[in-house]
Design a protein around this motif. Structure first.
Motif, PDB file in Angstrom:
ATOM      1  N   ALA A  10       0.778  -1.036  -0.051  1.00  0.00           N
ATOM      2  CA  ALA A  10       0.026  -0.205   0.035  1.00  0.00           C
ATOM      3  C   ALA A  10       0.505   1.804  -0.175  1.00  0.00           C
ATOM      4  CB  ALA A  10      -0.327   0.360   0.900  1.00  0.00           C
ATOM      5  N   ALA A  11       1.557   0.926   0.942  1.00  0.00           N
ATOM      6  CA  ALA A  11       2.788   2.298   0.816  1.00  0.00           C
ATOM      7  C   ALA A  11       3.455   2.401  -0.456  1.00  0.00           C
ATOM      8  CB  ALA A  11       3.223   2.620   2.102  1.00  0.00           C
ATOM      9  N   ALA A  12       4.191   1.285  -0.830  1.00  0.00           N
ATOM     10  CA  ALA A  12       4.267   1.963  -2.095  1.00  0.00           C
ATOM     11  C   ALA A  12       3.642   2.490  -3.393  1.00  0.00           C
ATOM     12  CB  ALA A  12       4.742   0.357  -2.699  1.00  0.00           C
ATOM     13  N   ILE A  13       2.624   1.832  -3.521  1.00  0.00           N
ATOM     14  CA  ILE A  13       1.101   2.293  -4.854  1.00  0.00           C
ATOM     15  C   ILE A  13       0.666   3.689  -4.298  1.00  0.00           C
ATOM     16  CG2 ILE A  13      -1.279   2.264  -4.925  1.00  0.00           C
ATOM     17  CD1 ILE A  13      -0.787  -0.878  -5.111  1.00  0.00           C
ATOM     18  N   LEU A  14       1.594   4.224  -2.654  1.00  0.00           N
ATOM     19  CA  LEU A  14       0.550   5.803  -2.946  1.00  0.00           C
ATOM     20  C   LEU A  14       1.003   6.393  -3.425  1.00  0.00           C
ATOM     21  CD1 LEU A  14      -2.039   6.931  -1.028  1.00  0.00           C
ATOM     22  CD2 LEU A  14      -0.610   7.104   0.723  1.00  0.00           C
ATOM     23  N   PRO A  15       2.660   6.464  -3.579  1.00  0.00           N
ATOM     24  CA  PRO A  15       2.808   8.268  -4.910  1.00  0.00           C
ATOM     25  C   PRO A  15       2.781   8.211  -5.573  1.00  0.00           C
ATOM     26  CG  PRO A  15       4.192   6.765  -2.940  1.00  0.00           C
ATOM     27  CD  PRO A  15       3.785   5.855  -2.889  1.00  0.00           C
ATOM     28  N   LEU A  16       2.871   6.608  -6.070  1.00  0.00           N
ATOM     29  CA  LEU A  16       2.816   6.004  -8.170  1.00  0.00           C
ATOM     30  C   LEU A  16       1.472   6.359  -8.491  1.00  0.00           C
ATOM     31  CD1 LEU A  16       4.740   2.561  -7.652  1.00  0.00           C
ATOM     32  CD2 LEU A  16       5.524   5.119  -7.980  1.00  0.00           C
ATOM     33  N   VAL A  17       0.525   6.773  -7.362  1.00  0.00           N
ATOM     34  CA  VAL A  17      -0.904   7.308  -8.188  1.00  0.00           C
ATOM     35  C   VAL A  17      -1.057   8.554  -7.775  1.00  0.00           C
ATOM     36  CG1 VAL A  17      -2.046   4.696  -7.553  1.00  0.00           C
ATOM     37  CG2 VAL A  17      -2.113   6.246  -6.016  1.00  0.00           C
ATOM     38  N   GLY A  18       0.231   9.176  -7.263  1.00  0.00           N
ATOM     39  CA  GLY A  18      -0.397  10.852  -7.539  1.00  0.00           C
ATOM     40  C   GLY A  18      -0.299  11.400  -5.689  1.00  0.00           C
ATOM     41  N   GLY A  19       0.210  10.853  -4.650  1.00  0.00           N
ATOM     42  CA  GLY A  19      -0.126  10.583  -3.938  1.00  0.00           C
ATOM     43  C   GLY A  19      -1.682  10.971  -3.201  1.00  0.00           C
ATOM     44  N   PRO A  20      -1.614  10.934  -1.812  1.00  0.00           N
ATOM     45  CA  PRO A  20      -3.153  11.377  -1.105  1.00  0.00           C
ATOM     46  C   PRO A  20      -4.110  12.331  -1.595  1.00  0.00           C
ATOM     47  CG  PRO A  20      -1.763  11.868   0.210  1.00  0.00           C
ATOM     48  CD  PRO A  20      -1.001  11.391  -0.639  1.00  0.00           C
ATOM     49  N   ASP A  21      -3.368  13.329  -2.402  1.00  0.00           N
ATOM     50  CA  ASP A  21      -4.071  14.243  -2.780  1.00  0.00           C
ATOM     51  C   ASP A  21      -4.797  14.237  -3.919  1.00  0.00           C
ATOM     52  OD1 ASP A  21      -3.871  15.695  -0.332  1.00  0.00           O
ATOM     53  OD2 ASP A  21      -2.033  16.561  -1.353  1.00  0.00           O
ATOM     54  N   ASN A  22      -4.533  13.081  -4.353  1.00  0.00           N
ATOM     55  CA  ASN A  22      -5.101  12.746  -6.289  1.00  0.00           C
ATOM     56  C   ASN A  22      -5.968  11.479  -5.686  1.00  0.00           C
ATOM     57  OD1 ASN A  22      -5.229  13.067  -8.677  1.00  0.00           O
ATOM     58  ND2 ASN A  22      -3.577  11.325  -9.098  1.00  0.00           N
ATOM     59  N   VAL A  23      -6.217  11.381  -4.550  1.00  0.00           N
ATOM     60  CA  VAL A  23      -7.367   9.966  -4.669  1.00  0.00           C
ATOM     61  C   VAL A  23      -8.234  10.712  -4.268  1.00  0.00           C
ATOM     62  CG1 VAL A  23      -7.607   7.914  -2.976  1.00  0.00           C
ATOM     63  CG2 VAL A  23      -5.307   8.310  -3.613  1.00  0.00           C
ATOM     64  N   THR A  24      -9.405  10.433  -4.592  1.00  0.00           N
ATOM     65  CA  THR A  24     -10.959  10.777  -4.552  1.00  0.00           C
ATOM     66  C   THR A  24     -11.813   9.480  -4.080  1.00  0.00           C
ATOM     67  OG1 THR A  24     -11.925  10.490  -6.783  1.00  0.00           O
ATOM     68  CG2 THR A  24     -10.740  12.602  -6.073  1.00  0.00           C
ATOM     69  N   SER A  25     -11.289   8.736  -4.554  1.00  0.00           N
ATOM     70  CA  SER A  25     -11.854   7.675  -3.611  1.00  0.00           C
ATOM     71  C   SER A  25     -11.810   6.249  -3.317  1.00  0.00           C
ATOM     72  CB  SER A  25     -13.500   7.249  -4.552  1.00  0.00           C
ATOM     73  OG  SER A  25     -13.294   6.469  -5.814  1.00  0.00           O
ATOM     74  N   ILE A  26     -12.029   5.166  -3.120  1.00  0.00           N
ATOM     75  CA  ILE A  26     -10.572   4.305  -2.318  1.00  0.00           C
ATOM     76  C   ILE A  26     -12.201   3.147  -2.662  1.00  0.00           C
ATOM     77  CG2 ILE A  26      -9.355   2.711  -1.094  1.00  0.00           C
ATOM     78  CD1 ILE A  26      -8.025   5.531  -0.029  1.00  0.00           C
ATOM     79  N   ALA A  27     -12.274   1.802  -3.134  1.00  0.00           N
ATOM     80  CA  ALA A  27     -12.569   0.629  -2.839  1.00  0.00           C
ATOM     81  C   ALA A  27     -11.502  -0.740  -3.129  1.00  0.00           C
ATOM     82  CB  ALA A  27     -14.507   0.345  -3.201  1.00  0.00           C
ATOM     83  N   HIS A  28     -12.373  -1.852  -3.082  1.00  0.00           N
ATOM     84  CA  HIS A  28     -11.807  -2.901  -4.116  1.00  0.00           C
ATOM     85  C   HIS A  28     -13.081  -4.302  -4.190  1.00  0.00           C
ATOM     86  CE1 HIS A  28     -12.127  -5.995  -0.521  1.00  0.00           C
ATOM     87  NE2 HIS A  28     -12.358  -4.971   0.151  1.00  0.00           N
ATOM     88  N   CYS A  29     -12.929  -4.717  -5.223  1.00  0.00           N
ATOM     89  CA  CYS A  29     -13.952  -5.944  -5.121  1.00  0.00           C
ATOM     90  C   CYS A  29     -13.259  -7.326  -5.076  1.00  0.00           C
ATOM     91  CB  CYS A  29     -14.386  -5.849  -7.220  1.00  0.00           C
ATOM     92  SG  CYS A  29     -12.921  -5.960  -7.894  1.00  0.00           S
ATOM     93  N   MET A  30     -13.033  -8.414  -5.921  1.00  0.00           N
ATOM     94  CA  MET A  30     -12.196  -9.609  -5.807  1.00  0.00           C
ATOM     95  C   MET A  30     -10.728  -9.668  -5.813  1.00  0.00           C
ATOM     96  SD  MET A  30     -14.483 -12.188  -3.935  1.00  0.00           S
ATOM     97  CE  MET A  30     -13.217 -13.386  -4.597  1.00  0.00           C
ATOM     98  N   THR A  31     -10.889  -8.773  -6.601  1.00  0.00           N
ATOM     99  CA  THR A  31      -9.739  -8.520  -7.370  1.00  0.00           C
ATOM    100  C   THR A  31      -8.730  -7.483  -7.134  1.00  0.00           C
ATOM    101  OG1 THR A  31      -9.822  -9.014  -9.258  1.00  0.00           O
ATOM    102  CG2 THR A  31      -9.317 -10.898  -8.258  1.00  0.00           C
ATOM    103  N   ARG A  32      -8.860  -6.508  -6.956  1.00  0.00           N
ATOM    104  CA  ARG A  32      -8.135  -5.479  -7.505  1.00  0.00           C
ATOM    105  C   ARG A  32      -9.182  -4.253  -7.040  1.00  0.00           C
ATOM    106  NH1 ARG A  32     -11.502  -4.717 -14.066  1.00  0.00           N
ATOM    107  NH2 ARG A  32     -10.792  -7.008 -14.967  1.00  0.00           N
TER     108      ARG A  32
END
Length: 497
Positions: A10-32
């Motif tokens: 999770a820590a490795a993913i966060l900066p690669l998606v633009g950091g916390p300010d670039n995240v508007t929603s978080i959810a998951h399904c069975m695999t994603r």
């Protein structure tokens, strides 16, 4: 609680998606892991693909990172906690960053993002409705899997005459959730469509209440459970509409008393004297059609279903089948469609193995295939779809051919009388074996399913070996510096838009 490994992912993913300010929603399904983004251009796709826990990337209405079953359920809460903690540490709105230099590559990336966004918006009406329906049922899948496996174990014990005192207990554990699944569907429906979840659950609970047997509707007694999940879905949707209507005229001082009462009463009466009967007729028609399709169509029906399922997965439309699977499980204890659809994954595995063998010098691609194959054998197809076959183009078509062949094999045996299905939804591939149930006994059922997988593997492999590559593709790809299909432009990619 997520392990250190999952927190690190999770820590490795966060900066690669633009950091916390670039995240508007978080959810998951069975695999994603599904992330809403403010600015798509801030995402580093190449670096994300290199992360050990990431199996693939999918871009749709949300940015989707394929982590695999189990892992996604552990990484998501860790990712949510990191985003929340970062926002707590910096509550004030961040100052505007200096404008990045305008480059041709940057403009091209933004243009591609805009085109993708426009394409997604144009497809919204149907796809959004299907996603919302999927959001209602996907959270129920873990319980369906657990109860389905327990039901299969209970059947084995009962048939073998073992542990007779434990059999009734296992039956109660396996059946309890299914007997009340309408309530969970009603709750999730109201939550998804902006109503009060418990009111949706309360209206849907009417469907499974034993006392409905005393009520006459359309000249006949109602049956507890009549209409099932479809009735619960319709009842909860109606409850949401009534609740929102009440909010427009009920004074705030009376809202807590009037709105819930009017919502439950109005939607409840409509459920008893209309929706239960209509949904019951629709559910019966779905069951009859599925039975007729395999009895009359057999191999042909299996060929079409198995061959088309990978494109549905690629487009994310396979989630629309969840209510149908759930309805069939309610009616007969298993869904006859899932073992046939699972053959698409077998064709995908066979195609990937052929790619591996045909490109002995392409170390990069062979590494991707080796890491994705275990998940593929267990029915998680996204890593192979998005990392191997779809970018290459022709192997995606030959993988569909393998799925069609496996589906035809299973469909033929259904037509010959060996009817079987899965007692739950979610798993496929080898993971589906514990969930199989049918009229011909566990041994015969498992043998037919295994035969279908073998046919899917073999045809997918052979079709890809002989027809999956042009001479130019082999020349470009079969080298140490061969193009990575995850980043290279596809060759002869089929039109799937």
């Amino acid at each position: 609680m997520p392990s250190d490994k999952h927190r690190d992912t999770a820590a490795a993913i966060l900066p690669l998606v633009g950091g916390p300010d670039n995240v508007t929603s978080i959810a998951h399904c069975m695999t994603r892991l599904r992330i809403g983004l403010r600015d798509r251009s801030l995402v580093d796709d190449a670096a994300l693909r290199e992360l050990p826990g990431v199996l693939g990337l999918v871009e749709d209405d949300t940015y989707q990172i394929v982590l695999g079953p189990g892992a996604v359920a552990r990484v998501t809460p860790a990712f949510e906690a990191l985003v929340a903690a970062a926002r707590q540490d910096s509550p004030a709105a961040p100052a505007a960053a200096p404008a990045a230099p305008v480059t041709a590559d940057g403009l091209a990336a933004r243009g591609a993002a805009l085109r993708a966004d426009r394409k997604a918006r144009n497809a919204t009406p149907v796809k959004l409705a299907l996603r919302r329906i999927a959001n209602i049922f996907v959270p129920l899948i873990p319980a369906l899997i657990g109860c389905g496996i327990i039901a299969g174990l209970n059947g084995l014990l009962a048939n073998a005459g073992l542990l007779p005192t434990l059999v009734p207990a296992l039956a109660a554990i396996a059946s309890g959730f299914l007997s009340l699944i309408a309530v969970f569907v009603g709750y999730n429906t109201a939550k998804e469509f902006g109503g009060t979840p418990v009111l949706g659950g309360a209206v849907a609970a009417i469907i499974v209440f034993p006392g409905v047997a005393k009520i006459d509707a359309f000249g006949q007694h109602l049956t507890p459970g009549q209409g099932g999940v479809l009735g619960a879905l319709a009842a909860a949707l109606l409850a949401v509409c009534v609740e929102k209507w009440c909010r427009t005229w009920v004074p705030e001082a009376l809202d807590n008393l009037v709105t819930p009462t009017v919502t439950v009463l109005t939607a409840g009466l409509a459920t008893l004297f209309g929706l239960m009967f209509l949904a019951g007729e629709i559910a019966a028609a779905i069951g009859a059609f599925a039975g007729w399709l395999l009895h009359a169509g057999g191999a042909l029906a299996g060929l079409v279903l198995g061959g088309l399922f990978l494109p549905l997965v690629m487009l994310g439309l396979h989630q629309a089948l969840i209510p149908i699977h759930t309805t069939l499980i309610e009616q007969s204890g298993y869904t006859v469609l899932l073992p046939i659809l699972a053959m698409a994954g077998a064709g995908q595995v066979g195609a990937a193995l052929a790619v591996y063998c045909r490109l002995p010098r392409n170390r990069s691609l062979r590494t991707v295939i080796k890491s994705a194959l275990p998940a593929g054998f267990l029915g998680v197809g996204e890593p192979l779809i998005y990392g191997v076959s779809l970018p290459l183009g022709r192997p995606f078509v030959t993988a569909c051919a393998g799925g069609a062949a496996g589906g035809a094999f299973v469909g033929l045996f259904n037509q010959l009388g060996s009817v079987f299905g899965s007692t739950a939804i979610g798993p496929s591939g080898w993971a589906l074996f514990p969930l199989l149930d049918g009229h011909s006994g566990m041994g015969t059922t498992a043998a037919i399913y295994a035969g279908g997988l073998a046919v899917g593997y073999l045809v997918g492999f052979a079709a890809t070996w002989f027809f999956g590559f042009t001479d130019r593709m082999l020349a470009d790809l079969n080298t140490d510096g061969g193009k990575d299909p995850a980043t290279a432009p596809p060759a002869n990619t089929p039109a799937m838009a």
